[in-house]
Structures are given as C-alpha cells and as structure tokens.
Design a protein around this motif. Sequence first.
Motif: not given
Length: 385
Positions: A137-145, A154-158, A163-178
């Motif tokens: 993942v790169d980038g942060s997730v906006p939660l406001k509003d 048409g779907r929010t980042n969250i 949905e995508t992370v549910k069946d993942a083996f691992a998550v790599v947050a790339v960059g300072s935003c993520a």
Amino acid sequence: MTRIRSKDNNGGSVIEPRAQPETLGEMLSERGVSRRAFLKYAAFTASIMALPPGMANVMAAKLAKARRQSVIWLSFQECTGCTESLTRTMSPTLEDLIFDFISLDYHHTLQAVSGDAAEQARHIAMKENKGKYIVIVDGSVPLKDDGVYSMIAGRTNIDILEETVKDAFAVVAVGSCAAYGGIPQANPNPTGAVAISELVKDKPLINLPGCPPIPEVMSGTLSYILSFGKLPETDHLLRPLSFYGESIHDRCYRRPFYDRGMFAKSFDDEGARKGWCLYELGCKGPVTYNSCATMKWNGGTSFPIQSGHGCLGCSEPKFWDMGGFYKPLSTGLDNVGPALAGAAVAGVALGGGSAWLARQHQDQYMKDLVDRDKDKANADKKKEG
Ligand code: SF4
Ligand code: SF4
C-alpha cells in the motif's frame, strides 16, 4: 504474457504465448543474468540487511527457487512518488528484474487494464492466491466524512483496504504516507488521514517509510520475504531494522565536523564549501533513521547531505510538521521547550559518535511532537467549548 514466434502446419509464422518461467532462477537465467551476478546481488542484499555470515548463500539458493509471488498494490492518498522511486529510470538492475518476476496483479499506475477489468483482476488474484498474496500500500487512508475524500471505482479507500487485506499473507506499507499518514496527515489534516497500521491490526505488517523510500529498501525487503517466507525483524515503528536501524547522523560522512562543532552557517559560506556539518542549516539527520548515508540514491551515486542539503527527516513520523526544514533542531519545535537543544549541544560537547545519543534525540523529539499535538487538541477543544 511473453510471446514467441513459431511455424504453423503450413510452414507459416504464428505467435504463441510462451510459458512464464516457474522460478526466479529460471527467469534470471533466461534473461542472461549470470550465476556470479546473482550471487553478488544476494551477497549485497544479505550484507545491507545485516544477515549473519553465510546467509548470502542461503538467500541465493532460496531466492533462485522462489516462485512467482502475487502482489496487489493499492494506491490511496499519495503522489505516485513511491512508484516513481521503484521504477526509476536507471538502466535495468537485478532489483528491477525481481520486480519483473513478481506477479503485480493490480497496480493503478502500472497495470494495462482499467475500469471493471482492473477491479476484476484484483478479485481474481485474491481468490486464486487466498492467504498467500502480499498487499503493498502506498498512501494514507482518509477517514473524515465517511472517507469520501479518496474513492476508487465508487468505493472508499477504507472499504477497498479491508476487503483486499482480509485474505492476504502480509501487508507492506510503502512510503511515509502509508507508514505514518505523511503529507496528507500534515497539520491540519483536512481529510482525517491515517496510517495503514492504524487500520490493519490482524496481519503481519511492515513499514518502509521515506518520501519516497529508497528503491533498494523496497526490493531488499521483497527479496527477504521471497527467500524466507516471513517479514524481516522490525523496530518500534515496524521498520526493518536492517535498513532503519541507524540514524543518518550515525553514518554521515560530515559527522567528524559535527563532533568538532564545525557548522556551515549558510549554504554558500566557507564552511559549506568545505563540507562542514549542516546541523545549523536545519539538518534532521540526528533524529532520522534511514539508509541514505550508506546505500545512497540513484544506484549509490549520492544522497541529499552529500549534495549540500540537510536531511528533511522524511522517514520519520510527522516530518512535514517538524517546525521547518531550515530550522535547526537545537532551536526546538514551534511552541515546545528547548529539551532537544540540550541533547544536541550535549552531542557536540561529548563529541562521541554514539547511536545511543541519536536515539535519545529522536525519542525526545517524538515526545515533543506528541505533546505539541495534545496541547493543540486541548486548545481546540477549549475554543469549541
Ligand atoms: S547533523 Fe546532518 S550533516 Fe551534520 S553530521 Fe549529522 S547528519 Fe551529517
Ligand atoms: S536524507 Fe533524510 S530527507 Fe533525504 S531521503 Fe534520506 S531520510 Fe529522507
């Protein structure tokens, strides 16, 4: 898919799909990479990751046998700089080939398909590689509003992240935003941006911060996962210790000037011309943990301090709000006390090159940032009340 030309029954020429190589070793040999070059890469990666002696051969053997890894890359509130860093336009290196080898099943910027076909590709990759795929993942997730400030199909980042992370083996947050929220989260954080680690609690997760991260840090971490099937050891901010275990200051070639109290006072004075320390010009090296001073950028060519500019602290939380890129650490942050100044002056006085002291600088610095945020939140509450 790769295609080859062959003859049909009538002697004509036809184009046929060619089977993808099964392992990384097969793919590299098909691309003409010699065993010697491959061993050199494994030795380099093992050494920058500070693996024990002898692990280079183990890593080479495991990497050669590694099978195609499914990767789904999600981009949220970001600037595409992390992808740019990854696909830098240097001549192709072994790191590039390793990225060629992984099955990048979904990536907004790099994928050929778009629209429904792209979303379908993500779903197929998730289904076919259930429990085995890696989510980058790169980038942060906006939660406001309700997360309306960043939507895909048409779907929010969250929504997409969960949905995508549910069946993942691992998550790599790339960059300072993520990794931390980054620039979207900078004061006053209008979209309510948060880091991926604030949302993903039940999967192995690693942060590779930087604005952007060093390409070799990304490929090295990926090589480690491909070789050993697990994430490397991390620090308290979930960063791989091998790449973020020492501060820029610990390994800076200008350090002898810092220890002797010899500081450039402007970017064009005699001290600057002689390569003196950039501390008084705002360098954040003493509180920043990253590999720039050793691995450098652009294939090991240089790094900001070598080019005459202080470190901005881009691999640390809230680097954008650290009180000014050109403000010396010793002056403290906006609205906070001079605690860090004491630590910094002590560093000069001691003249010691200790990682311990740099860590004290950072801990104090982060504490000041948290205190400042708390003070601001309390002041805002009072105003509202
Ligand atoms: S303050 Fe910056 S320029 Fe000076 S030694 Fe530390 S990292 Fe290098
Ligand atoms: S030197 Fe500092 S600001 Fe520059 S890339 Fe490295 S960590 Fe980021």
